[in-house]
Design an enzyme around this catalytic site. Structure first.
Site, mmCIF file in Angstrom:
data_model
loop_
_atom_site.group_PDB
_atom_site.id
_atom_site.type_symbol
_atom_site.label_atom_id
_atom_site.label_comp_id
_atom_site.label_asym_id
_atom_site.label_seq_id
_atom_site.Cartn_x
_atom_site.Cartn_y
_atom_site.Cartn_z
ATOM 1 N N ARG B 278 122.918 -75.500 -4.126
ATOM 2 C CA ARG B 278 122.866 -76.875 -3.631
ATOM 3 C C ARG B 278 122.201 -77.683 -4.731
ATOM 4 N NH1 ARG B 278 118.552 -77.219 0.414
ATOM 5 N NH2 ARG B 278 117.457 -78.477 -1.106
ATOM 6 N N HIS B 282 118.259 -81.424 0.246
ATOM 7 C CA HIS B 282 118.793 -80.929 1.518
ATOM 8 C C HIS B 282 119.569 -82.016 2.242
ATOM 9 C CE1 HIS B 282 119.011 -79.663 5.662
ATOM 10 N NE2 HIS B 282 118.162 -80.587 6.032
ATOM 11 N N TYR B 292 109.876 -77.856 -4.580
ATOM 12 C CA TYR B 292 110.024 -76.422 -4.321
ATOM 13 C C TYR B 292 110.882 -75.687 -5.346
ATOM 14 C CZ TYR B 292 114.065 -78.442 -1.809
ATOM 15 O OH TYR B 292 115.167 -79.156 -1.448
#
Lengths: 326, 378
Positions: B278, B282, B292
């Site tokens: 990805r 998100h 992260y």
């Protein structure tokens, strides 16, 4: 009319549903050769074959998902949750998915699913087998929750539930399965959903109940009659949505109400009924509404059941309290 | 005796067992990062004509374009919830190219492009994103049914439902499958296992995809499970399970096509783990991937994204060029502009309709509520 047990009436309704419509399927844990742990589906696999009556792997959420998926192929699934204490495992499939789907799909898809499950106590089952969790499902928009109190209603309401294009949670009282017998009409007939019934007419007080509590409320009404109190008894039959017309007519007549449920007192069906009566019919009331319910604890272990469960004497005492209110 | 002693030693050799799991899932790859075919045999088994290759490229291109435009529109407040798809085009669009209209799609919330590819108009996708119920009508522009479920938010729930459809298709003897998508995080849900296990136990018609895109919001794949491969979870339910380069459109199509054929033939379901990334946050709701993961990691994956290698492959093959691509992107943007206008023009939702659409026959209290809201024009 023949006299039949509550469970025999349910078995007959399932048989008639399978006979009437090829798209009806029954599945769940042990419903096949074993006929279900209570034998509600006894003989149905032998009669209709493994394609239509079949066991599932032991996973409740999977059973719920299976039912939802099968509707896309124009099946009408009747799924069995072996005990209603296992509801928590299938809560997403029932409340998060099937209940929301008509709304979610903007009324373009149907969910003709029946979720059958035994509930209630008094039979010394292990933990997680006896809970009264109807309040949890009754709070979910998009579900019907049906709880018959006698064999004739059990058969007619189950046939209506199978015909419904909405998901119906059909709760069968474990204690009544074999302890209750009654006259059951022959052949295929339906009893309307969403309609309460007056099972005993009276002038002095309205006792409102449903499911496994109804027989003990009738017993309480008999006791009250011995003391000159003429109680009217309403059996809700469908606890979501609730038939407030029938309740309203009775409350306007008697002016006094006791609501009785087997479930714990907190929240639940009785709370909703009391709130609706207070909002709609308060000027008809001559006394505060009484309530009889189980204590707000976790459902107790088997040996404490008898002390914990609601009894006819509790209903009699509460009714007398309401009658004697100045 | 010696054999039994050796066998028992092997059974009790836990280090061996861990290593054996790791060794069991080599990654299927046909088109490498440089756009070169590294397995001509696999390419021929895919049986992709030039038109198919161009169609897959076009699907991936409009998916990317929809991603770019959706992200921009979200920033302008003209979109609702959107989960970016850049980087996953091969995993989503090349795999779904192997399925047919009669097959039933069970998407997760990031799998909007696969539904559009089945004929769901983009304006409905926009309405879904904005939270308009009209967006959840799965029909084509000319009102033909689209065999798709809604983009599932509970990321394992579509697996148990797909198992139900798969069983239904088998019972109805249909030449069709249910195909479901979730992500690496989805495999941590109980429904993931219940779904593959039910479908497998009934040998039902299903193909399950796990798009391993590295992160479930901010939780990395390594925290989802200690299993060395997510595909290994398929073995626990007895499914043929494979790992595929999720940025390789040819490998994705080939795996999906063969899985579908195997399942339709009555053999039961297949699980396909797609190794992809990805590339973006998100969702457009504002999470920052740099909290992260490292920028260098993202940069590295951008070099391996599927459009680059497919573009190179098709260009070298002489069936694609910059002019064609530029014209197709313009065409796509014009379409998206038109679709936004359609979405903007759809009538506001009414609470009374919500009440009418909750149960086929509303209860007494609901009927009272319908009357109240209708009298207020709501």
């Amino acid at each position: 009319m023949a006299e039949k047990t509550y469970i025999a009436a349910i078995q007959e309704a399932l048989d008639l549903s399978l006979e009437k419509d090829d798209s009806t399927l029954i599945f769940g844990e042990d419903v096949g050769k074993n006929g279900g742990v209570f034998r509600a589906t006894d003989g149905l696999q032998a009669k209709y074959g493994e394609e239509r009556v079949f066991n599932t792997p032991l996973a409740e959420s999977g059973i719920g998902g299976l039912a939802i998926g099968l509707t896309t192929q124009n099946y009408r699934p009747i799924m069995e949750i072996q005990f209603f204490g296992f509801l928590f495992e299938v809560m997403d499939s029932i409340a998060g998915q099937m209940a929301r789907n008509r709304f979610r799909f903007n009324n373009t898809r149907q969910m003709p699913i029946v979720v059958r499950s035994p509930y209630g106590g008094g039979t010394k089952t292990p933990e997680m087998h006896a809970d009264n969790l109807e309040g949890l499902v009754a709070q979910v928009p998009g579900l019907r929750v049906v709880m018959p109190s006698n064999p004739a209603d059990a058969k007619g309401l189950l046939l209506s539930a199978v015909e419904s294009n909405d998901p119906v949670v059909f709760l069968e009282n474990i204690h009544l399965y074999r302890s209750m017998k009654g006259e059951v009409p022959e052949g295929y007939y339906t009893t309307p959903l969403d309609q309460a019934t007056v099972v005993r007419e009276g002038q002095d007080i309205t006792l409102i109940s449903y499911g496994g509590a109804v027989p003990l409320v009738i017993k309480a009404a008999d006791e009250l009659a011995k003391n000159g109190i003429d109680a009217e008894v309403i059996d809700l039959r469908t606890v979501s949505p609730i038939d407030l017309d029938t309740i309203g007519k009775s409350v306007e007549k008697t002016g006094r109400v006791v609501v009785v449920q087997e479930a714990q007192r907190m929240a639940g069906i009785s709370a909703t009924i009391m709130a609706e009566i207070a909002e709609r019919f308060i000027l008809s009331l001559k006394a505060p509404i009484g309530r009889v319910a189980a204590p707000d604890t976790v459902y107790p272990f088997a040996q404490a059941e008898n002390d914990w469960m609601v009894k006819a004497d509790d209903v009699v005492a509460k009714a007398q309290e309401v009658i004697n209110y100045d | 005796m010696a054999n039994i002693i050796e066998l028992n030693q092997k059974i009790l050799d836990f280090d061996y067992q861990v290593q054996a799991q790791d060794d069991q899932f080599p990654m299927l790859q046909v088109l490498n990062n440089a756009g070169e075919i590294i397995d001509e045999d696999a390419l021929s088994r895919a049986e992709l004509a030039d038109d198919d290759l161009i169609n897959i490229m076009k699907r991936m291109l409009w998916s990317r374009q929809l991603d770019i435009r959706s992200t921009k529109l979200a920033k302008q407040g003209r979109f609702g919830f959107f989960a970016p798809t850049a980087g996953q085009e091969a995993s989503q669009m090349a795999s779904s190219y192997a399925f047919k209209d009669d097959d039933w799609l069970f998407p997760g919330y990031r799998d909007i492009p696969q539904i559009v590819a089945k004929g769901w108009p983009i304006w409905k996708a926009i309405l879904w994103s904005r939270g308009h119920a009209k967006g959840n009508e799965y029909t084509t522009e000319d009102d033909k049914p689209v065999n798709s479920w809604f983009p599932q938010i509970i990321i394992g729930a579509q697996y148990v439902e797909a198992a139900g459809v798969a069983l239904g298709l088998k019972k109805r003897h249909k030449d069709a499958v249910a195909y479901a998508y979730t992500g690496d995080g989805g495999t941590s849900q109980g429904d993931f296992y219940e779904g593959i296990n039910f479908a497998s136990a009934y040998k039902a018609n299903a193909v399950f995809f796990v798009q391993n895109n590295g992160f479930a919001i901010s939780t990395p794949r390594t925290l989802q499970t200690a299993a060395p491969h997510l595909a290994a979870k398929g073995w626990s339910a007895g499914l043929p399970s494979l790992v595929v380069d999720g940025n390789d459109p040819i490998a994705m199509y080939l795996a999906a096509k063969q899985a579908r054929a195997w399942s339709v033939a009555g053999n039961g379901p297949v699980l396909i783990e797609t190794m992809t990334d990805r590339l973006e946050p998100h969702s457009t709701a504002g999470d920052d991937p740099l909290r992260y993961r490292q920028q260098a990691d993202i940069d590295d994956w951008w070099k391996k994204e599927p459009l680059i290698r497919m573009r190179t492959f098709l260009t070298n093959k002489g069936i694609w060029n910059e002019t064609l691509e530029s014209a197709y992107i313009d065409e796509t943007n014009t379409l998206i502009d038109e679709q936004i206008k359609i979405a903007d023009g759809v009538e506001k939702q009414k609470i009374s309709d919500f009440l009418k659409h909750t149960l086929e026959v509303p209860g007494q209290v609901m009927q009272e509520q319908i009357a109240k809201f209708e009298s207020e024009g709501k």
